[in-house]
Design an enzyme around this catalytic site. Structure first.
Site, PDB file in Angstrom:
ATOM      1  CG  HIS A 260      -1.729   1.130   1.403  1.00 29.37           C
ATOM      2  ND1 HIS A 260      -3.054   1.162   0.909  1.00 29.37           N
ATOM      3  CD2 HIS A 260      -1.748   2.286   1.650  1.00 29.37           C
ATOM      4  CE1 HIS A 260      -3.763   2.222   1.230  1.00 29.37           C
ATOM      5  NE2 HIS A 260      -2.856   2.924   1.632  1.00 29.37           N
ATOM      6  CD  GLU A 261       1.454   3.413   3.505  1.00 27.82           C
ATOM      7  OE1 GLU A 261       1.711   4.551   2.919  1.00 27.82           O
ATOM      8  OE2 GLU A 261       0.415   3.316   4.391  1.00 27.82           O
ATOM      9  CG  HIS A 264       0.125   6.209  -0.547  1.00 27.67           C
ATOM     10  ND1 HIS A 264      -1.063   6.863  -1.299  1.00 27.67           N
ATOM     11  CD2 HIS A 264      -0.535   5.323   0.166  1.00 27.67           C
ATOM     12  CE1 HIS A 264      -2.173   6.632  -0.748  1.00 27.67           C
ATOM     13  NE2 HIS A 264      -1.875   5.916   0.408  1.00 27.67           N
TER      14      HIS A 264
END
Lengths: 495, 495
Positions: A260-261, A264
């Site tokens: 997820h990170e 980003h």
């Protein structure tokens, strides 16, 4: 950027530097700072944000923005001015008394929320939330809106988005997903390969390999351990750091947070470096940002193709799971069941958590719901949408910090991210039908290349609506996302 | 602090916050920042220091300082004003054109110095040093002085110190130390226990135990690895971080650097927390700061008592050296011989390295020495004081970055630190004769307590001269240091 004066550029560059310095201080606070440093750090952060804010709302900034002409709104100059004016106006419209009260209330409310959650005691938090809602209502009036006060708050996170659009979106999701979720098993099934004993070093080795394959550039980033993972850009695309967490008994806890990170971070690392130190740096909106994290975490990282490729490495890295087939891992990655905590929820039930929050915060802002009635409404909605009643307020209405921080209008961006991730992936796949096959070979450069070209490099140059239309050829639509969910989970759970 | 207005306090608090933010950014740059972040970080640091400098030299600051009365100079208010006015005046006296030229020259000179050192090519660096010396001369005229332009530069690092005092000090050291050093062996002897193979984790474990015993408070600090170790305070005494380095084949390289930085950190951690965010935070001067690092590194960490206590732990941590007696370790810690590189020099020869630099930089500033003649003079002085000629300019005149950074007047503070360390330790011992015995038991609380009470807690409240007189009952004197060196090395090397 000829039409933008050097003074105006310099002013926004200085503001960007101050904000980047704040980001470094916050990153340090969450990763490395010794406990003793907390009070001094709070003063430093407050000073930096005060100077940055004062510079943004100053008369000089206003005058510089005023005296600039009106370049073609589609040009880089036009975009610079659009974002700069928007930031200036949003900041300048709030009276400094209100900014101060918001900051004090936020600080008190966060402390109260921490105690309230620890003791599962709503009453400790309720008066602070009442105050916060009143201040947010006041802020919305100062900021201005055409249709609904909620729009004024939402606009901070999702420029151009309206409550009326969200109402429509959430109505569709409620209609499609609530009946589907009702048919899910009541507890986790098939997660065995991801539960047990997972050496932290091995977890990191495996996830590092995956996000390196995705294209995360370590010469412009690093990863550290924190309580609540985040991604932060400390100097444009040249220094984009991610953070992660570990549970030695649960693989997913670290792994999907890391993907997820990294999602980003791939966005931030892909923004045109020419936008660094200008208002065009960073992502187009929280929703668009979340679309990138969700795309890599879910659409890629929870796909059958992904696990077909990584199953051998997974078995080699974690010998106790060497017997798990690619299909076993795919199913373990897609365990879905109604659960209490939003941040640990699966793809399918996640949006119902957001729906609950969206319905409550819009009603709060409208005055249709009193703060005192919130736990009751929370539990009713949870029962109605997810089929159970939370065991406690700590695991229910008190679980998220957002409202304590004054973040009303923020929750929907998570769902916007989910919806957009499917629409964007569909567009990428339709341009490059080989993407899915490449994933099963552990190759991501075509997908990343398409995202770079169509989303990442533009930073904030386009409004989210325009960016999505340019990238996918259509306005935001929930169809691809709903189909994706129903197809995937329908097959896995035979719904 | 009643006589100091809130506006003045707030102004210096803001400046302190900005400078602390710069310190965090620099710490991050040297410890964790990915390589890609360099350019953006340079912009951020330049913005923070520009805003801090502008705020310091602004008319408002001048007016606020002007309108404050003259509180008792010995009171905290008086000290606040003394330091605040001094900082304001030093900054305000330099025309902004000169500040800009210094900054540009520094940046170019550092780049040139790196290339020059890498290629051992003096000519690459010489024109930059010429320019830097001219600018420093100009700065000295703007800053003003009573006796000698060098005093104006020295005052930045050692408030109140004069070249005339240094001339006397260095004359004494030259007279006493040059003949002693002549009698030393020409190469390292007795260092075997500290050479070989030293696991880095074990090195860290051992040094961590030692500096924790010293009293370094890890809840207000941390340690990271860097190329050039330093200590930095990021929020008053509440966040004081140290950094270190490792050589897997040489124990001293890590160990004594760690004790040195811990000595600086004990000082910073001991400053009265009430001084945080005021001009009184931090150490009294670079010399006084260095006295603390040198005291813990050398007078404590290279003492017989110290190794009597730590020999068993050393043998247990590094089994290959289990056969080395406490006396063997004491001798290994005190290997002395004339060597090329200042930063690796022993206690006895170290000051002759400084003497060479002091004689050269004062002559440069006076115009008695041309930059072109510097390598020749350097080599002559090295031959005359240390007894050898450097193998190359890279290992001679080009070894230090200081002059490239415009740090003229800085080198002597290293020797001031050495001199003061002995005088201060002597005063502590005369107040508490049991200190030496306690060291041999691994107990440091009496020594640290005395330093806290007499040096650390005062921060910048007193001028260095006054601080030393209050702490030791006498002005700075070289006697204790010269005796310490001659006694110690006379015995070890039978000089």
């Amino acid at each position: 950027m000829n039409e933008i004066s050097d003074s105006l550029k310099q002013r926004f560059a200085t503001i960007a530097d101050l904000d980047a310095a704040s980001a470094v201080l916050s990153w340090d606070q969450q990763t490395h700072m010794p406990e003793g440093g907390l009070a001094a750090r709070a003063e430093q952060l407050s000073t930096l944000s005060r100077i940055s804010h004062d510079m943004l709302v100053s008369e000089e900034t206003g005058a510089l923005l005023e005296e600039t002409g009106n370049p073609d709104p589609i040009s880089v100059e036009g975009a610079f001015l659009r974002v700069a004016r928007r930031e200036y106006e949003r900041a300048a419209r709030l009276p400094s008394r209100l900014v101060g009260e918001l900051s004090r209330t936020r600080s008190l409310a966060q402390g109260a929320w921490e105690k309230a959650r620890a003791n599962s005691d709503w009453e400790l938090f309720a008066p602070h939330l009442e105050r916060m809602v009143a201040l947010q209502r006041e802020a919305a009036e100062h900021l201005g809106y055409e249709e609904h006060p909620y729009d004024a708050l939402l606009d901070a996170y999702e420029p151009g988005m309206r409550k009326s659009q969200l109402d429509e979106l959430f109505a569709r999701l409620r209609e499609e997903l609530v009946p589907t979720v009702k048919k899910l098993p009541r507890e986790a099934t098939g997660e065995e390969p991801f539960r047990g004993s997972f050496d932290e070093g091995k977890q990191e080795e495996f996830s590092t390999r995956v996000i390196t394959d995705f294209g995360y550039d370590w010469s412009r980033g690093r990863q550290d351990r924190v309580t609540h993972p985040f991604c932060t850009s400390l100097g444009g695309p040249a220094d984009v750091r991610i953070t992660t967490r570990f549970d030695p008994t649960w693989f997913s806890y670290h792994f999907f947070a890391t993907l997820h990170e990294a999602g980003h971070a791939l966005y931030e690392q892909g923004v045109d470096p020419a936008y660094t130190r200008t208002p065009l740096a960073g992502g187009a909106s929280l929703g668009v940002h979340e679309s990138q994290s969700r795309l890599w975490e879910n659409i890629v990282g929870r796909s059958r193709e992904f696990w077909n490729h990584y199953q051998p490495l997974f078995g080699k890295t974690f010998p106790q799971a060497a017997g798990a087939s690619a299909e076993d891992l795919y199913r373990a990655a897609n365990v879905a069941y109604p659960s209490e905590i939003r941040t640990e929820a699966d793809e399918l039930t996640y949006n119902l958590h957001i729906l609950i929050r969206y319905e409550i915060e819009t009603a709060l802002l409208e005055g249709d719901l009193e703060v005192s009635g919130l736990p009751g409404v929370w539990n009713e909605k949870t029962k109605s949408y997810l089929g159970f009643t939370p065991r406690s307020d700590a695991r229910g209405v008190l679980q998220d910090v957002h409202w304590a921080m004054g973040l009303i209008g923020y929750f929907p961006t998570y769902t916007l991210g989910n919806v957009l991730s499917a629409q964007i992936f569909e567009a990428a796949e339709s341009a490059h039908p080989e993407i899915r096959e490449q994933i099963s070979e552990g190759r991501f450069e075509t997908l990343l290349g398409w995202l770079r070209e169509n989303i990442h490099r533009h930073g904030r140059r386009y409004e989210p609506r325009e960016l999505i239309e340019r990238a996918t050829g259509r306005p935001m639509e929930s169809g691809p996302y709903v189909s994706y969910l129903k197809r995937k989970y329908g097959e896995i759970y035979d719904l």
